[in-house]
Motif scaffolding. Sequence first.
Motif, PDB file in Angstrom:
ATOM      1  N   ARG A  48       0.725  -0.847  -0.161  1.00  0.00           N
ATOM      2  CA  ARG A  48       0.064  -0.437   0.229  1.00  0.00           C
ATOM      3  C   ARG A  48       0.596   1.092   0.143  1.00  0.00           C
ATOM      4  NH1 ARG A  48      -4.771  -0.678   2.771  1.00  0.00           N
ATOM      5  NH2 ARG A  48      -5.443  -2.870   3.498  1.00  0.00           N
ATOM      6  N   LEU A  49       0.341   2.449  -0.174  1.00  0.00           N
ATOM      7  CA  LEU A  49       0.831   3.277   0.133  1.00  0.00           C
ATOM      8  C   LEU A  49       1.270   3.753   1.330  1.00  0.00           C
ATOM      9  CD1 LEU A  49      -1.636   6.427  -1.638  1.00  0.00           C
ATOM     10  CD2 LEU A  49       0.622   5.424  -2.718  1.00  0.00           C
ATOM     11  N   ALA A  50       0.583   3.430   2.278  1.00  0.00           N
ATOM     12  CA  ALA A  50       1.556   3.316   3.382  1.00  0.00           C
ATOM     13  C   ALA A  50       2.794   2.788   3.774  1.00  0.00           C
ATOM     14  CB  ALA A  50       0.462   2.890   4.638  1.00  0.00           C
ATOM     15  N   SER A  51       3.312   1.800   2.915  1.00  0.00           N
ATOM     16  CA  SER A  51       4.102   0.902   2.617  1.00  0.00           C
ATOM     17  C   SER A  51       5.236   1.722   2.986  1.00  0.00           C
ATOM     18  CB  SER A  51       4.112  -0.481   2.081  1.00  0.00           C
ATOM     19  OG  SER A  51       4.337   0.044   0.745  1.00  0.00           O
ATOM     20  N   SER A  52       5.527   3.294   1.381  1.00  0.00           N
ATOM     21  CA  SER A  52       6.631   4.213   1.111  1.00  0.00           C
ATOM     22  C   SER A  52       6.497   5.496   1.201  1.00  0.00           C
ATOM     23  CB  SER A  52       6.539   4.081   0.069  1.00  0.00           C
ATOM     24  OG  SER A  52       5.376   3.776  -0.558  1.00  0.00           O
ATOM     25  N   LEU A  53       4.989   5.829   2.266  1.00  0.00           N
ATOM     26  CA  LEU A  53       4.830   6.775   2.336  1.00  0.00           C
ATOM     27  C   LEU A  53       4.974   7.201   3.693  1.00  0.00           C
ATOM     28  CD1 LEU A  53       1.811   8.052  -0.562  1.00  0.00           C
ATOM     29  CD2 LEU A  53       4.264   8.029  -0.350  1.00  0.00           C
ATOM     30  N   SER A  54       5.202   8.769   3.963  1.00  0.00           N
ATOM     31  CA  SER A  54       5.355   8.800   5.722  1.00  0.00           C
ATOM     32  C   SER A  54       3.950   9.544   6.034  1.00  0.00           C
ATOM     33  CB  SER A  54       6.089  10.186   5.945  1.00  0.00           C
ATOM     34  OG  SER A  54       5.601  11.481   4.617  1.00  0.00           O
ATOM     35  N   PRO A  55       3.714   9.531   7.199  1.00  0.00           N
ATOM     36  CA  PRO A  55       2.383  10.106   7.587  1.00  0.00           C
ATOM     37  C   PRO A  55       1.309  11.220   7.509  1.00  0.00           C
ATOM     38  CG  PRO A  55       3.315   9.044   9.659  1.00  0.00           C
ATOM     39  CD  PRO A  55       4.348   9.112   7.617  1.00  0.00           C
ATOM     40  N   GLY A  56       2.451  12.240   6.943  1.00  0.00           N
ATOM     41  CA  GLY A  56       2.239  13.699   6.327  1.00  0.00           C
ATOM     42  C   GLY A  56       2.135  13.110   5.308  1.00  0.00           C
TER      43      GLY A  56
END
Length: 245
Positions: A48-56
């Motif tokens: 998913r996006l969460a695996s490569s993107l910061s929380p921000g």
Amino acid sequence: AFFHNGTWSSFRGRSHGRPVDVSRTPAHRFVGYAQTHDQIGNRALGDRLASSLSPGLQACAAALVLTGPFTPMLFMGEEWGARTPWQFFTDHTDPELAEAVRNGRRREFGAHGWAEEEIPDPQDPATRDRSCLDWSEPGREPHGRLLAWYRELIALRRTLPDLHDPDLASVKTAFDEDARWFAYRRGDLRVVVNLADKPAAIPLGLGRHRRSGGRVLAAWEPVEAPGPDGVLHLPPESCVVLADD
């Protein structure tokens, strides 16, 4: 650029490469999203996006989806930045079909540089099990904070008429590709995201009625409304929803 000398340009849409008549097509006929089960499941490892993107950056994506003019769509667990994968899995009863699907995916991703043995077996029950949500995540950080942000944005969308206005022609946009910021205006609201890894000074101008730079309705990181010069100072990988006074 869409923003020049203090002016915002109108939204221009395209559907399947063809121009959209924004004066006749209501915004709710389009679906806006950051990720879908097709996009994730058809990746090699179902990340998913969460695996490569910061929380921000995930918060910026949420702001664009939930305050944008289109009908928003969320993928399961996206609202808390779920890190469990969504891997391609099947339960074919025909052995030949099952083997064809298994080998076909491995050959496909092997041709793009993946090691074939790393591609999950679609027929293995463990592949499906890895794709189940971890329901303990929302109670931990940074997931809990992201979930609260989604709830805040959804509440704004439900209560502010400008955020469910179907008029695409009224959407005004501005951006700086090099500085990595994007902004748009819907009625008396302005939404700004800074995708850069450093602070941004964004020249938004004053509010529509020219009395002030507006006030902050919601922000991922602490931020002040634009000053008398109309410049918004936004932290890195952050976003804000502003209301014109």
